[in-house]
Every structure is written in C-alpha cells, then in structure tokens.
Motif scaffolding. Structure first.
Motif, PDB file in Angstrom:
ATOM      1  N   THR A 181       0.842  -1.200   0.000  1.00 52.91           N
ATOM      2  CA  THR A 181       0.000   0.000   0.000  1.00 52.91           C
ATOM      3  C   THR A 181       0.877   1.250   0.000  1.00 52.91           C
ATOM      4  O   THR A 181       0.620   2.211  -0.735  1.00 52.91           O
ATOM      5  CB  THR A 181      -0.905   0.008   1.251  1.00 52.91           C
ATOM      6  OG1 THR A 181      -1.639  -1.210   1.278  1.00 52.91           O
ATOM      7  CG2 THR A 181      -1.874   1.182   1.228  1.00 52.91           C
ATOM      8  N   ALA A 182       1.912   1.218   0.824  1.00 55.95           N
ATOM      9  CA  ALA A 182       2.806   2.389   0.905  1.00 55.95           C
ATOM     10  C   ALA A 182       3.528   2.613  -0.428  1.00 55.95           C
ATOM     11  O   ALA A 182       3.706   3.753  -0.858  1.00 55.95           O
ATOM     12  CB  ALA A 182       3.812   2.189   2.031  1.00 55.95           C
ATOM     13  N   SER A 184       2.423   1.845  -3.410  1.00 55.28           N
ATOM     14  CA  SER A 184       1.460   2.431  -4.345  1.00 55.28           C
ATOM     15  C   SER A 184       1.236   3.905  -4.027  1.00 55.28           C
ATOM     16  O   SER A 184       1.034   4.723  -4.932  1.00 55.28           O
ATOM     17  CB  SER A 184       0.123   1.694  -4.265  1.00 55.28           C
ATOM     18  OG  SER A 184       0.298   0.364  -4.660  1.00 55.28           O
ATOM     19  N   ALA A 185       1.267   4.235  -2.736  1.00 50.73           N
ATOM     20  CA  ALA A 185       1.056   5.637  -2.333  1.00 50.73           C
ATOM     21  C   ALA A 185       2.167   6.525  -2.893  1.00 50.73           C
ATOM     22  O   ALA A 185       1.925   7.687  -3.232  1.00 50.73           O
ATOM     23  CB  ALA A 185       1.001   5.743  -0.814  1.00 50.73           C
ATOM     24  N   MET A 188       1.439   8.065  -6.115  1.00 42.97           N
ATOM     25  CA  MET A 188       0.397   9.102  -6.098  1.00 42.97           C
ATOM     26  C   MET A 188       0.899  10.410  -5.495  1.00 42.97           C
ATOM     27  O   MET A 188       0.543  11.484  -5.966  1.00 42.97           O
ATOM     28  CB  MET A 188      -0.816   8.614  -5.306  1.00 42.97           C
ATOM     29  CG  MET A 188      -1.512   7.436  -5.973  1.00 42.97           C
ATOM     30  SD  MET A 188      -2.889   6.857  -4.997  1.00 42.97           S
ATOM     31  CE  MET A 188      -2.833   5.110  -5.370  1.00 42.97           C
ATOM     32  N   ASN A 189       1.696  10.319  -4.437  1.00 37.61           N
ATOM     33  CA  ASN A 189       2.159  11.552  -3.805  1.00 37.61           C
ATOM     34  C   ASN A 189       3.309  11.221  -2.841  1.00 37.61           C
ATOM     35  O   ASN A 189       3.079  10.919  -1.673  1.00 37.61           O
ATOM     36  CB  ASN A 189       1.006  12.213  -3.041  1.00 37.61           C
ATOM     37  CG  ASN A 189       1.326  13.641  -2.661  1.00 37.61           C
ATOM     38  OD1 ASN A 189       2.484  13.987  -2.445  1.00 37.61           O
ATOM     39  ND2 ASN A 189       0.310  14.467  -2.585  1.00 37.61           N
ATOM     40  N   ASP A 191       5.639  13.070  -1.502  1.00 32.68           N
ATOM     41  CA  ASP A 191       5.837  13.981  -0.370  1.00 32.68           C
ATOM     42  C   ASP A 191       4.859  13.676   0.764  1.00 32.68           C
ATOM     43  O   ASP A 191       5.205  13.760   1.943  1.00 32.68           O
ATOM     44  CB  ASP A 191       5.665  15.440  -0.818  1.00 32.68           C
ATOM     45  CG  ASP A 191       6.808  15.874  -1.716  1.00 32.68           C
ATOM     46  OD1 ASP A 191       7.897  15.288  -1.609  1.00 32.68           O
ATOM     47  OD2 ASP A 191       6.609  16.783  -2.537  1.00 32.68           O
ATOM     48  N   ALA A 192       3.627  13.317   0.379  1.00 32.21           N
ATOM     49  CA  ALA A 192       2.636  12.994   1.409  1.00 32.21           C
ATOM     50  C   ALA A 192       3.001  11.699   2.137  1.00 32.21           C
ATOM     51  O   ALA A 192       2.708  11.538   3.318  1.00 32.21           O
ATOM     52  CB  ALA A 192       1.250  12.878   0.791  1.00 32.21           C
ATOM     53  N   VAL A 193       3.633  10.772   1.432  1.00 32.03           N
ATOM     54  CA  VAL A 193       4.085   9.533   2.085  1.00 32.03           C
ATOM     55  C   VAL A 193       5.151   9.881   3.119  1.00 32.03           C
ATOM     56  O   VAL A 193       5.117   9.400   4.256  1.00 32.03           O
ATOM     57  CB  VAL A 193       4.636   8.522   1.048  1.00 32.03           C
ATOM     58  CG1 VAL A 193       5.202   7.290   1.747  1.00 32.03           C
ATOM     59  CG2 VAL A 193       3.539   8.109   0.085  1.00 32.03           C
ATOM     60  N   ALA A 194       6.079  10.748   2.722  1.00 30.59           N
ATOM     61  CA  ALA A 194       7.121  11.175   3.666  1.00 30.59           C
ATOM     62  C   ALA A 194       6.490  11.905   4.853  1.00 30.59           C
ATOM     63  O   ALA A 194       6.865  11.694   6.004  1.00 30.59           O
ATOM     64  CB  ALA A 194       8.128  12.076   2.962  1.00 30.59           C
ATOM     65  N   GLY A 195       5.489  12.735   4.550  1.00 29.24           N
ATOM     66  CA  GLY A 195       4.808  13.486   5.604  1.00 29.24           C
ATOM     67  C   GLY A 195       4.025  12.604   6.551  1.00 29.24           C
ATOM     68  O   GLY A 195       3.634  13.029   7.638  1.00 29.24           O
ATOM     69  N   SER A 196       3.775  11.357   6.135  1.00 28.36           N
ATOM     70  CA  SER A 196       3.076  10.404   7.009  1.00 28.36           C
ATOM     71  C   SER A 196       4.060   9.600   7.854  1.00 28.36           C
ATOM     72  O   SER A 196       3.670   8.658   8.534  1.00 28.36           O
ATOM     73  CB  SER A 196       2.228   9.449   6.175  1.00 28.36           C
ATOM     74  OG  SER A 196       1.248  10.167   5.472  1.00 28.36           O
ATOM     75  N   GLY A 197       5.330   9.948   7.752  1.00 23.92           N
ATOM     76  CA  GLY A 197       6.319   9.319   8.621  1.00 23.92           C
ATOM     77  C   GLY A 197       7.066   8.165   8.011  1.00 23.92           C
ATOM     78  O   GLY A 197       7.808   7.464   8.699  1.00 23.92           O
ATOM     79  N   LEU A 198       6.888   7.929   6.709  1.00 21.35           N
ATOM     80  CA  LEU A 198       7.585   6.801   6.093  1.00 21.35           C
ATOM     81  C   LEU A 198       8.882   7.278   5.445  1.00 21.35           C
ATOM     82  O   LEU A 198       8.929   8.379   4.881  1.00 21.35           O
ATOM     83  CB  LEU A 198       6.700   6.139   5.034  1.00 21.35           C
ATOM     84  CG  LEU A 198       5.604   5.247   5.596  1.00 21.35           C
ATOM     85  CD1 LEU A 198       4.393   6.064   5.982  1.00 21.35           C
ATOM     86  CD2 LEU A 198       5.218   4.198   4.596  1.00 21.35           C
TER      87      LEU A 198
END
Lengths: 311, 234
Positions: A181-182, A184-185, A188-189, A191-198
């Motif tokens: 899932t991560a 695939s994310a 899509m975005n 920066d948002a994945v990084a912003g979610s702590g990954l």
C-alpha cells in the motif's frame, strides 16, 4: 501483515494454477513454446511493474537488470563450470547488489530524468559487454551452448510456469501488505508519504531490490532455457518496450495485468508472424496498444473487471 | 516547558527567504492558529517543522531539536501533519489512506483507527471508497485522520477550511475542539479564514511576508480594532 488475503483469493490462485498445469494436455507443443516465452515475459513485466507500476519511477533500464542475471550465470556456468544450482542464486544476488550500486543514486531523481538515467545504464551495459573482457562475455556474438535446464517443451513449460506462479504469488502477497500500500502511495504523492512518517528512500530501495531480484532470476532461468545469450537481443529497445507495454497493456500496479499483457502481446506477435514476418508486426501491436490506452488507460485488467462487474 | 519551541527560524527555497526570524512557543494542550494571506509563510512554517525546507534557527519538540532530521524521524518523534486535502492518495480507499499513516505507530493501529473513526464516523461508513470520489469535507477528514494515525503529540493542520462550505468547516472545527478536549492533543493550524481561527484557537499568530507581526489570545485580537481593520476586515 497480510490482512487483506482471504480464502477466496487463495482459491482463485489454486484454480489458476490447476488450469495452467493442464495446458500441456490441451495444446500443441508449438503453442506451449509460445506460452513459455509469454511466461518469461510475464516475469519481466511483473518485475518492471513492481518498481515502476507501483512507485511511478519509470525504469527504461530493465534489460540492464535482466542482463546482469543472465550474463552472470552464463559466464559462471559456461566459462568456469560452476553448477547452475550455484550460478543462478549467485546471478540473482549479483543482480541485486549490482543494480543497487548502479541505480541507487538514480532513485534520488524523479520523473523523466530517472527514466533517462536508467536508459543510459542499459546502453552502457550493451557497450560494456562487447568491450570489457569479450573473452568472458563473448563480445558482440555473445555466448551459445549454455547448459539448458530442461529438455522439451513440456518440461520447459512446467519450469517457467512454476517460476512465473511463485513470482506472481509472492509479489501479490507483498502488494496486499501495508508495505505494498505504501509503495502504491509513492506513485500518487511521494511527499505525502514522507509526511506520514515513512522513509521513502528505504521503501523505494526495497521495491528496487525486489524488482531486481525477480529480473535477475528471470534473466538467469531464461538464458538457461534459450541456451544462448547475445547483447543485441538483450539490451534492445524493442525488448525493453515489449516488457513495459506488456505491463501497461495488461494493467499496471496489478499482478494479473502484467501476466495477461505478456500473454496477449506474445500471442499477438506470434499470430502476426506468418503475415508480417518482419518488424512491421510492431506497428500493428503498437496500434493495438494505442487503442487500448485510448479506450482504457488502466489496461486489459480494468476492461475485464468492468465487464465482470456489469455481468 | 513548551511542547514546541521555535527559535529564530528562517526558511529558504533556494536563495529565496520565505521565513525571517520566526519565534513562537506552543504549550501542551493548546490550540494555536497561524493566520495570514497567501504567501505569508504559514505553510512554509509547517513544512519547516516537518523538515521539508532548508532552515536556520531551531525547532524543538519537548526540548529535542528537530532541525536536520528527516521527515520520517520528525513524525516518529510525535509531529502529525495533515496537509491540504489535495495531498491525499487519490486512487486509494479511505482505509488505505489512513493505514499509510500507521507506520510510525504500528503497535496501536486498532486503537488509533478506532479513535479516528469515532471522531469522523463517516470515514468508517466509507472505508472502501476511493478518496478521489469524496467530497472536500470528507477528504479533509481523511487528511486529519491520516495524521492522527501517527499517534502524534502535536497535530499540524494546513488550511483545513479552504474551499469548504461553512457547514462543513463548522463540523471540522467541532471535531478538532473535541479531539483537544478529550485527548489533550496540541493542535497548530494555519488559516486564512480569520473567523474560523478565532472560534477554534486560543492563541493566534498573525503572519505577514514571512514574519510574525502580532501574537495574542483570540480574545485580545478580537478586541483590537486596528488589527481587526487591518487583518480581519471588520
């Protein structure tokens, strides 16, 4: 970890395996040989898709990875007499290590720059195999007489099917996990994945290593099926685009999509061969690919899924 | 000691300076709003806290400096970030969007999910829906929910009401207020909608061209005629 796997999924996998294993009883040997090629193409397409289809990092250098695996086992087994039981795992490990060394810096760049850098690696590999130690690589002519693992179409089919099935099943399990899932994310975005702590670098590196391992394994077994290897056939733009189109035409970021696309393309090219024996065939397949994209950019998988839902 | 301390922070995009000597402190359990027009530096300040911009100065969470750390470590340290709702994973389900936020708090996934769905029940009803097909308000809830899945000590929310109907941002304000009251979670929002900020936040900082011009409680700023005229238009 695999929270979204249930018995229905496993049943479908079992039905798929059972259906495929019956094929040698149902089709001619010639068709079986075409299926073998389709199955190897499916492995390459799934490998490409795990990196590029999922994370959105479009690799134009996949033959580079396949080539490391193929050349490593070919040289080890043919030149040095290393048994294939050893040369193939070494080839897979070498592909992973080699690809990380070469490609890791490229993962820091995005978009078309990443694609161009990976394309450059493929061209580099093409030149290197001819110039560096041609006594080992066979230079322009490549190597022939490499040990084959199976005799006859039926055995070749079973081996390539097991490889494709195991690859597909493992990649499917990974894609159903939160890790999948991560990944695939990221497409899509990021920066948002990084912003979610990954840690997106680690995630991409993981996708890259898995993709490289599958490509290296596919390349190694493929060369032991063909019994020969030549740089022009491997590090070739047509081969590269066949892999990419197979994944995209079938449905990127899925597992069944690249498999379906590989079968569709291989059989399309084979059926066109009597009518168009030359490169004109690629014009037809390019046209069909274009039509599918225009109609449904998510590929054959989405077309079939929609028909299924309507029914 | 404040939960979050920002000390003489400057931020840069290449050679362009977007923040100049910004200092502020946020106490634990507070709700703070940064208000200002486009380009005032509000989102840059949040990006700076998240380690996504080059900065000088210091940012400390519970006394520990965040400057120079990668975003993943900053989130793991306890900063949850709900960016503008355009930053969701559009072709993923609501549930998967939330689960992407669950990596830093893997031991509490069920509890955090339950907390988010309790706060925004609509997210439980639409767990399987692709976020690209949701309304703006629901997507904003997903964005906040994803940040809460990281189990933060402080929640940063970037422009939660932008483009939303008044009824929807009242719902979001109520949810944030409830979250703060029930869990004591510290919240920092950026806003252009001054009335929304005044009704939600206890402390407000007014930003202009990369600096903090005025700071005070919501009541103080509401009663300041000059400020009301200059920044609030009434």
């Amino acid at each position: 970890m695999f929270a979204t796997v249930n018995w229905r999924h496993l049943l479908l996998w079992a039905v798929f395996a059972a259906g495929m294993l019956l094929l040698p009883e149902l089709v001619k040997k010639g068709t079986l040989r075409t299926i073998i090629m389709a199955q190897y193409l499916a492995i390459f397409a799934m490998s490409w898709d795990f990196l590029s289809g999922r994370t959105g990092y479009i690799s134009f250098g996949h033959p580079f990875l396949i080539g490391i695996g193929a050349y490593t086992t070919a040289i080890l087994s043919y030149r040095f007499g290393v048994p294939v039981e050893l040369s193939i795992p070494i080839a897979v490990a070498t592909t992973v290590v080699g690809s990380v060394l070469f490609f890791l810096p490229a993962l820091r760049i995005r978009g078309s720059y990443f694609a161009l850098v990976t394309l450059a690696f493929m061209e580099l590999m093409y030149q290197l195999t001819q110039v560096i130690r041609p006594d080992l690589t066979g230079g322009t002519r490549g190597i022939s007489g490499i040990e084959t693992l199976t005799r006859g179409a039926v055995n070749g089919f079973y081996l390539s099917f097991v490889l494709m099935f195991v690859t597909a099943f493992v990649l499917w399990l990974l894609s159903r996990s939160r890790l999948g899932t991560a990944l695939s994310a990221i497409s899509m975005n990021e920066d948002a994945v990084a912003g979610s702590g990954l840690n997106t670098t680690k995630l991409k590196l993981f996708a890259f290593c898995v993709s490289a391992a599958v490509a290296g394994m596919g390349g190694a077994f493929w060369v032991h099926y063909l019994g020969s290897i030549a740089p022009r056939a491997l590090f070739d733009i047509n081969f590269l685009f066949t892999i990419i189109v197979a994944a995209l035409i079938g449905g990127a970021s899925t597992i069944i999509g690249p498999m379906a696309g590989a079968f569709f393309l291989t059989f399309l090219l084979e059926y066109l061969r009597p009518f168009l024996p030359g490169a004109e065939r690629y014009l037809i397949y390019g046209g069909i690919a274009l039509l599918i994209y225009m109609y449904q950019p998510k590929g054959l998988f989405e077309i079939v899924s929609r028909l299924w839902r309507r029914a | 000691m404040a939960l979050l301390d920002i000390d003489k922070l400057s931020a840069f995009y290449g050679k362009a300076q977007a923040l100049q000597d910004v200092s502020l402190s946020i106490a634990e359990g507070d709700i703070v709003a940064l208000i200002g027009t486009n380009g005032a530096g509000k989102s840059t300040l949040l990006d700076s806290i998240m380690g996504q911009v080059t900065v000088s100065g210091d940012i400390r969470l519970k006394g520990e400096s965040l400057v120079g750390k990668p975003t993943s470590k900053i989130v793991a340290a306890g900063v949850g970030y709900a960016p503008e709702r355009a930053n969701l994973f559009a072709h993923m389900s609501v549930r998967n969007n939330l689960l992407v936020g669950a990596y830093t708090a893997r031991d509490n996934i069920a509890d955090n999910l339950s907390r988010v769905e309790n706060l925004f029940p609509v997210l439980a009803e639409r767990a399987g829906q692709e976020t690209s097909t949701q309304s703006g308000g629901e997507r904003q809830m997903v964005s906040i929910g994803r940040a809460l899945m990281t189990n933060p000590s402080i929640l940063l929310v970037d422009e939660p009401t932008i483009g939303l109907a008044p009824k929807v941002f009242n719902d979001i304000a109520e949810a944030l207020r409830r979250l703060n009251a029930e869990t004591g979670l510290t919240i920092l929002i950026t806003e252009q909608n001054v009335n929304f900020a005044l009704t939600l936040a206890r402390h407000i900082h007014v930003m202009e061209t990369g600096r903090i011009r005025v700071s005070g409680t919501a009541d103080e700023l509401r009663e300041d005629a000059a400020l009301a005229e200059a920044y609030f238009g009434h």
